[in-house]
Design an enzyme around this catalytic site. Structure first.
Site, PDB file in Angstrom:
ATOM      1  N   SER A 137       1.221  -0.959  -0.194  1.00  0.00           N
ATOM      2  CA  SER A 137       0.193   0.391  -0.138  1.00  0.00           C
ATOM      3  C   SER A 137       1.295   1.216   0.284  1.00  0.00           C
ATOM      4  O   SER A 137       1.961   1.323  -1.354  1.00  0.00           O
ATOM      5  CB  SER A 137      -1.095   0.193   1.084  1.00  0.00           C
ATOM      6  OG  SER A 137      -2.063   0.328   0.694  1.00  0.00           O
TER       7      SER A 137
ATOM      8  N   LYS B 173      -0.855  -9.504   0.199  1.00  0.00           N
ATOM      9  CA  LYS B 173      -1.878  -9.942   0.665  1.00  0.00           C
ATOM     10  C   LYS B 173      -3.056 -10.602  -0.395  1.00  0.00           C
ATOM     11  O   LYS B 173      -3.159 -10.868  -1.318  1.00  0.00           O
ATOM     12  CB  LYS B 173      -3.465  -8.943   0.367  1.00  0.00           C
ATOM     13  CG  LYS B 173      -4.760  -8.501   1.191  1.00  0.00           C
ATOM     14  CD  LYS B 173      -5.245  -6.928   1.748  1.00  0.00           C
ATOM     15  CE  LYS B 173      -5.705  -6.230  -0.063  1.00  0.00           C
ATOM     16  NZ  LYS B 173      -6.139  -5.056   0.130  1.00  0.00           N
TER      17      LYS B 173
ATOM     18  N   ASP C 243      -5.612   2.264  -3.414  1.00  0.00           N
ATOM     19  CA  ASP C 243      -7.010   1.659  -2.895  1.00  0.00           C
ATOM     20  C   ASP C 243      -7.295   3.126  -1.556  1.00  0.00           C
ATOM     21  O   ASP C 243      -7.980   3.179  -0.768  1.00  0.00           O
ATOM     22  CB  ASP C 243      -6.357   0.650  -1.420  1.00  0.00           C
ATOM     23  CG  ASP C 243      -5.826   0.511  -0.283  1.00  0.00           C
ATOM     24  OD1 ASP C 243      -4.869   1.411  -0.716  1.00  0.00           O
ATOM     25  OD2 ASP C 243      -5.837  -0.153   0.522  1.00  0.00           O
ATOM     26  N   ARG C 244      -6.344   3.506  -1.406  1.00  0.00           N
ATOM     27  CA  ARG C 244      -5.976   5.670  -0.259  1.00  0.00           C
ATOM     28  C   ARG C 244      -6.896   6.560  -1.530  1.00  0.00           C
ATOM     29  O   ARG C 244      -6.132   6.245  -2.894  1.00  0.00           O
ATOM     30  CB  ARG C 244      -5.128   6.000  -0.051  1.00  0.00           C
ATOM     31  CG  ARG C 244      -5.732   4.070   0.606  1.00  0.00           C
ATOM     32  CD  ARG C 244      -3.835   4.847   2.307  1.00  0.00           C
ATOM     33  NE  ARG C 244      -4.182   3.766   3.063  1.00  0.00           N
ATOM     34  CZ  ARG C 244      -4.059   4.006   4.651  1.00  0.00           C
ATOM     35  NH1 ARG C 244      -3.694   5.257   5.215  1.00  0.00           N
ATOM     36  NH2 ARG C 244      -3.589   2.899   5.212  1.00  0.00           N
TER      37      ARG C 244
ATOM     38  N   GLU D 259     -12.746   4.570   6.991  1.00  0.00           N
ATOM     39  CA  GLU D 259     -12.025   3.729   7.183  1.00  0.00           C
ATOM     40  C   GLU D 259     -11.137   6.413   7.383  1.00  0.00           C
ATOM     41  O   GLU D 259     -11.016   6.325   6.266  1.00  0.00           O
ATOM     42  CB  GLU D 259     -11.076   3.228   6.644  1.00  0.00           C
ATOM     43  CG  GLU D 259     -11.327   1.644   6.878  1.00  0.00           C
ATOM     44  CD  GLU D 259      -9.916   0.693   7.033  1.00  0.00           C
ATOM     45  OE1 GLU D 259     -10.276  -0.038   7.415  1.00  0.00           O
ATOM     46  OE2 GLU D 259      -9.077   0.660   5.879  1.00  0.00           O
ATOM     47  N   GLU D 260     -10.710   6.246   8.378  1.00  0.00           N
ATOM     48  CA  GLU D 260      -9.969   7.615   8.866  1.00  0.00           C
ATOM     49  C   GLU D 260      -8.958   7.432   7.868  1.00  0.00           C
ATOM     50  O   GLU D 260      -8.643   8.964   7.899  1.00  0.00           O
ATOM     51  CB  GLU D 260     -10.067   7.667  10.325  1.00  0.00           C
ATOM     52  CG  GLU D 260      -9.577   6.560  10.925  1.00  0.00           C
ATOM     53  CD  GLU D 260      -7.925   7.187  11.010  1.00  0.00           C
ATOM     54  OE1 GLU D 260      -7.297   8.160  10.199  1.00  0.00           O
ATOM     55  OE2 GLU D 260      -6.815   5.539  10.900  1.00  0.00           O
ATOM     56  N   SER D 261      -7.958   6.670   7.340  1.00  0.00           N
ATOM     57  CA  SER D 261      -7.278   6.380   7.148  1.00  0.00           C
ATOM     58  C   SER D 261      -7.499   6.147   5.495  1.00  0.00           C
ATOM     59  O   SER D 261      -6.635   6.319   4.394  1.00  0.00           O
ATOM     60  CB  SER D 261      -6.305   5.543   6.913  1.00  0.00           C
ATOM     61  OG  SER D 261      -7.046   4.504   6.347  1.00  0.00           O
TER      62      SER D 261
END
Length: 542
Positions: free
Chosen positions: A148, A158, A304-305, A387-389
């Site tokens: 990530s 993963k 993914d972010r 999510e907060e991330s």
């Protein structure tokens, strides 16, 4: 905060790629050494070849364990595999393919030898399994090779089972135990074969074409807004151009460079190179271009972010954007179930709680880890999970599942849709939420922690907290299990009427995290943080 945080990387900050890859093949892990064992955190096994924590033997053993796990579960369909742009990802994929082919697993790699974002792999698994004709050939699953947003010297591996999201702890515990057993046994039982030919799959084409079922591109195109997208040297680098061309958007890929050293990055808070699109330090060079676009976005190495930059507000706090995204989606998605819940991790902002209440929607609060949202996204009972991330996903227009892993590309495109439909930036819309619900001060603090300290923190529970007040207010809850699903949170959360803190060990790095929020301002937040440390120290007996 490192003195060079937010400044460009220099030659001394960069990894030696050749030495990193050489160590992957040359260093052999000793499974009796804790730091050299296969360990699955919240998102797979991660480590570095230089510390003998991510090496060829780890991947040989872990892939064989996955083969045995999927056989035991009756998974007989194809396995989709993809990798990001980290230097260790390509050799790890080569190793994994040898084992998969050696075990006669039907495996599909990218048709164009391209990098594969995590959401594209999740999408591929779900697309196969939701097609009755394909499913009749056997359920599909997948492996995504990525650490990530972690630094360039790291690797990650993963497993995503047939539901398309991150494997749960039952699966990862079994896989890790079997992998370590194989390493201890000298890799006896690991089957390998040279992959002369494997099947291919157009991850990018399938994903991009299907986006029209989850994002209103007509509204974006009609508005004429200028969009900038920075892949931060990650796996989404060719996806953004494909999205622009497919949907006729005014979209510029502001950085098309791929460099496994990430020499173009600015340093994160601790002086490391880290491709975190939610970090103002890592995103400093992107934020500097904010005035050139109506919406400017960033993604991490496996996409993914998400990071959302607006000309009026700069880089948005992920919590702020999640709250805006939730209000917009639940007001503009008529095809979703009327009882579809709003999913959040328990360390995300309480602003989301207030937005959910105003929408009359059920709040579903779960531990950290996107895997908890998977069942609700699959059956449509959860419309949005975040999510907060800076990781989230949501349903298609018709209320069916899109991805069951985090999708940073999707959330970036949603920011453009929000701007196009409302005529306001997401940061302007967050300011309106503040006027309605108050202005919370929120901060996450990371600090170094060894394995023993992390383990002790993970064992804390509500009963171990003796305090009755937090920063001058009565404590209303001491949680060691999430309210939404009753799962252990691996730490504690302490709440008052207007503030809270949560403490938990990181599942991916040698740090612990204290999250805190106050609706009474920054000074009160500082009090909460100080008392949080005292409360946790007392509970740990330190």
């Amino acid at each position: 905060m490192h003195e060079r945080a937010g400044t460009p990387a220099t030659e001394s900050d960069l990894i030696d790629v050749e030495a990193l890859v050489r160590a992957y093949y040359e260093l052999k892990p000793d499974a009796s050494v804790p730091g050299q064992r296969v360990v699955f955190g919240t998102s797979g096994h991660r480590g570095s070849s230089l510390t003998t924590s991510f090496n060829e033997h780890h991947i040989l053993a872990t892939t064989q364990a996955i083969v045995e796990y999927r056989a035991a579960q009756g998974i007989t369909g194809p396995l989709f595999i993809g990798a990001d742009t980290h230097a260790l990802s390509a050799p790890a994929q080569t190793t994994a393919l040898d084992v998969l082919v050696g075990n006669q697993v039907r495996v599909l790699v990218d048709e164009y030898d391209d990098y594969v974002p995590t959401p594209a792999l999740s999408h591929a698994i779900l697309t196969w399994n939701n097609d009755p004709a394909k499913r009749a050939e056997g359920e599909a699953d997948g492996i995504v090779i990525t650490p990530s947003h972690n630094p360039p010297q790291d690797g990650g591996f993963k497993y995503n089972p047939p539901h398309g999201g991150p494997a749960d702890s039952d699966a990862t515990s079994w896989i890790a135990a079997r992998a370590n057993e194989l390493i201890e046994g000298g890799l006896r039982g690991v089957l390998q074969a040279e992959p002369s030919a494997v099947e291919t799959y157009d991850f990018r084409g399938a994903y991009v074409a299907d986006l029209a079922n989850v994002i209103d591109f007509e509204a974006i195109r009609r508005s004429g807004i200028r969009i900038g997208a920075d892949p931060l040297g990650g796996a989404s680098v060719s996806y953004w151009g494909a999205i622009r061309d497919a949907y006729g958007l005014d979209l510029t890929v502001v950085n098309e460079r791929v460099d496994p050293r990430w020499a173009f990055m600015t340093l994160d808070w601790d002086g490391k190179i880290r491709m975190d699109p939610s970090s103002r330090n890592a995103m400093a060079s992107v934020v500097a271009q904010a005035g050139s676009y109506d919406i400017l976005t960033g993604n991490d190495a496996d996409a993914d972010r998400h990071g959302i930059v607006t000309p009026d507000g700069g880089l948005m706090n992920p919590n702020h954007y999640l709250a805006v995204a939730i209000e917009f989606l639940f007001s503009h998605r008529d095809g979703w179930r009327p009882d579809a819940a709003i999913g959040k991790t328990l360390v995300s902002s309480s602003m989301i709680d207030r937005v959910a209440a105003s929408l009359g929607r059920r709040l579903w609060e779960v531990p950290v880890g996107f895997k908890w949202f998977v069942p609700g996204l699959v059956d449509g009972s959860v419309g949005f999970g975040g999510e907060e991330s800076a990781g989230a996903s949501f349903l298609r227009f018709d209320g069916t599942v899109w991805t069951t892993d985090k999708d940073g590309i999707l959330l970036c495109l949603l920011a453009a849709e929000i701007r196009a439909v409302t005529g306001k930036s997401p940061s302007e819309l967050y300011a309106e939420l503040v006027e309605r619900f108050g202005d919370p001060a929120y901060e996450r603090v990371d600090a170094p922690a060894n394995a023993a300290q992390k383990a002790a923190l993970g064992r804390l529970d509500g009963d171990s907290i003796a305090a009755t007040e937090l920063a001058g207010a009565p404590i209303t809850a001491k949680l060691s299990h999430a309210p939404g699903n009753g799962a252990a949170i691996g730490g504690v959360k302490v709440e008052t009427a207007d503030a809270w803190f949560a403490a938990r060990p990181s599942g991916t790095e040698d740090v612990y995290k204290i999250y805190a929020e106050s609706f009474r301002g920054a000074d009160h937040l500082a009090e909460v943080q100080a008392e949080a440390k005292r409360i946790v120290d007392a509970a740990l007996g330190s």
